[in-house]
Design an enzyme around this catalytic site. Structure first.
Site, short mmCIF file in Angstrom:
data_model
loop_
_atom_site.label_atom_id
_atom_site.label_comp_id
_atom_site.label_asym_id
_atom_site.label_seq_id
_atom_site.Cartn_x
_atom_site.Cartn_y
_atom_site.Cartn_z
CE LYS A 203 -1.79 3.01 2.10
NZ LYS A 203 -1.75 4.51 1.88
CD GLU A 279 12.14 4.00 9.99
OE1 GLU A 279 12.07 4.89 10.87
OE2 GLU A 279 12.18 4.23 8.78
CB CYS A 313 12.09 8.88 10.56
SG CYS A 313 13.00 7.65 9.63
CD GLU A 410 9.24 12.48 13.33
OE1 GLU A 410 10.16 11.91 12.73
OE2 GLU A 410 8.14 11.94 13.56
#
Length: 510
Positions: A203, A279, A313, A410
């Site tokens: 996906k 992750e 990230c 973040e």
């Protein structure tokens, strides 16, 4: 994420006349759902647009997969992995040759794939070509080499028995891909899954489906058996949720935000307790000691902070600098940031493109404003390039305090936060004071200090005097809320295989 097998820079010694150039894409060929090596329209008949973030223009309309389409893809993947199927009967070395063939086709279409990646994500073309595509090819070739080397052991037990282990494919693996590195993250999941003999339902992110769909055409051209790889473009709340909760899927791998990762793990647990690798996010600390090579530290950390417009990230977002060199580090960081070229991502001179979409743009700008309001000192940037675009200037804050939003959340944008510290122990404690634990970096010329500090860091990767130095041979993953499991290297193979123990009673011989 950053890259696989190469540093996150474009080679410097290539003459401008020899640099690769993007191709002209008049029409995107592959916009449908890929199941059983065939192209399908969505069962609902719905489509969705994918846009060029640099211009806001619609590139094309893509078929929108929903739960029913995922069901169809899973059925194809299950049939392809059944005992007696062409894929299950295939000799492991043959699987490796198919992965090598796929790598050859990706290499053949490297210019087109890099262009599609640039159009869909807004990342600079040369970054897409040299980092994302080169990394994808290396990942395929690395796991192609592993296909016939995944084996078990003989285990010494009581002499009346003989015990063997064998490694078997898990079955149907779901892969939910992020928008910041669409092709590279696809390969990080696809290559080890296929090397181990699994089948896959992918996906891609709704913002960036185009390179994944082109890979579908190459899967067919490489002559993988039907159903081994299936690609269902759609939205996370529908197609992604269907993958995470599907009882016909035996394992799911997800790269994305921590918040969505929690939803994926919950859905997996509530459905069939499928295996999960995650992750997730990072708020990655760098510790810069007074004895470091200062210019190297500035350059490496800025690559980490601003690469891919900060949409990584692994972004270097918390930089703790010793008070003795803090002022000079800030000064050099500003000078270095001025060299960044913002512009059309298809222009080979561009090193900084737009953010992915308006939602991400607004989130970043809100955090930048919070930094100003909470008392951080804006040293450079801090604004949009213009009122109508998604381009944000590389931004540098100093005098950042640990309790500020920009120090805790973040950002996923081009924002570098610089802190000051006095002692080594203080720096370690503040660096580890985060719910995240993905990567960290240490800059020092003392090997003893580097080993001591890296051992104390609560992160899955520690870079010493470098940043974003990822390689396909080395495992990657996080501690704490940055996820679980590992991608890349030999370690990833364990995430895509089951270990079966065989115990035989031996006939007693006198």
């Amino acid at each position: 994420m950053a890259q696989s097998g190469t540093r996150n820079v474009v080679p410097e010694k290539i003459p401008a006349s020899d640099l690769p150039q993007p191709v002209k894409v008049q029409r995107v060929r592959h916009t449908k759902i890929f199941i059983n090596n065939e192209w399908h329209t969505s069962i609902s008949g719905r489509t969705f647009p994918t846009r060029n973030p640099a211009t806001g223009d619609i590139i094309c309309e893509v078929q929108e997969a929903d739960k029913e389409d995922v069901d169809k893809a899973v059925a194809a993947a299950k049939a392809a992995k059944e005992h007696g199927s062409a894929w299950r009967r295939m000799e492991p070395s043959r699987r490796g040759r198919l992965l090598h063939r796929l790598a050859d086709l990706v290499e053949r279409d490297q210019l087109l794939l890099a262009t599609l990646e640039t159009l869909d994500t807004g990342k600079p073309f040369l970054h897409a070509f040299f980092i994302d595509l080169e990394g994808s090819i290396k990942t395929l070739r690395y796991y192609a080499g592993w296909a016939d080397k995944i084996h078990g052991k003989s285990v010494p037990v009581d002499e009346a028995f003989m015990c063997l282990t064998k490694h078997e494919p898990i079955g149907v693996c779901g892969a939910i891909i992020p928008w910041n590195f669409p092709l590279l993250m696809l390969m990080w999941k696809l290559a080890p899954a296929l090397s181990c003999g699994n089948t896959v339902v992918i996906k891609p992110a709704e913002q960036t489906p185009l390179t994944a769909l082109h890979i579908g055409s190459l899967i067919k051209e490489a002559e993988f058996p039907p159903g081994v790889v299936n690609i269902v473009p759609g939205f996370g709340s529908t197609a992604g949720a269907a993958v995470a909760s599907h009882c016909g899927i035996d394992k799911v791998a997800f790269t994305g935000s921590t918040e969505v990762g929690q939803l994926v793990q919950e859905a997996a647990a509530k459905s069939n307790l499928k295996r999960v690798t995650l992750e997730l996010g990072g708020k990655n600390p760098c510790i810069v000691f007074a004895d470091c090579n200062l210019q190297l530290a500035v350059e490496e950390i800025q690559k980490g902070a601003f690469y891919n417009q900060g949409q990584c990230c692994t972004a270097a977002s918390r930089v703790f600098v010793h008070e003795m060199i803090h002022a000079e580090f800030v000064r050099r960081s500003i000078e270095n940031a001025k060299k960044i070229v913002i512009g059309d991502p298809l222009d080979p001179q561009t090193t900084h493109g737009p953010q992915i979409d308006q939602l991400q743009f607004d989130k970043i700008m809100d955090l930048i404003e919070s930094g100003k309001k909470e008392g951080a000192k804006l040293e450079y940037g801090g604004g949009a390039l213009d009122a109508k675009s998604l381009f944000i200037q590389p931004t540098i804050f100093s005098e950042v305090k640990d309790g500020m939003r920009i120090a805790k959340e973040e950002i996923f944008g081009p924002v570098l936060c610089i802190f000051s510290f006095k002692s080594q122990q203080e720096a370690i404690e503040r660096a580890n004071n985060s719910r995240y634990g993905l990567v960290s970096a240490v800059f020092t010329t003392s090997m003893e200090r580097a080993l001591l500090v890296s051992g104390a860091m609560e992160t899955g990767t520690v870079w010493i005097n470098c940043y974003n130095a990822l390689h396909v041979q080395t495992p990657f993953g996080g501690y704490k809320m940055s996820g679980n499991g590992r991608e890349l290297g030999e370690y990833a193979l364990a995430e895509y295989s089951e270990v079966k123990t065989l115990t035989f009673r031996m006939n007693e011989i006198i």
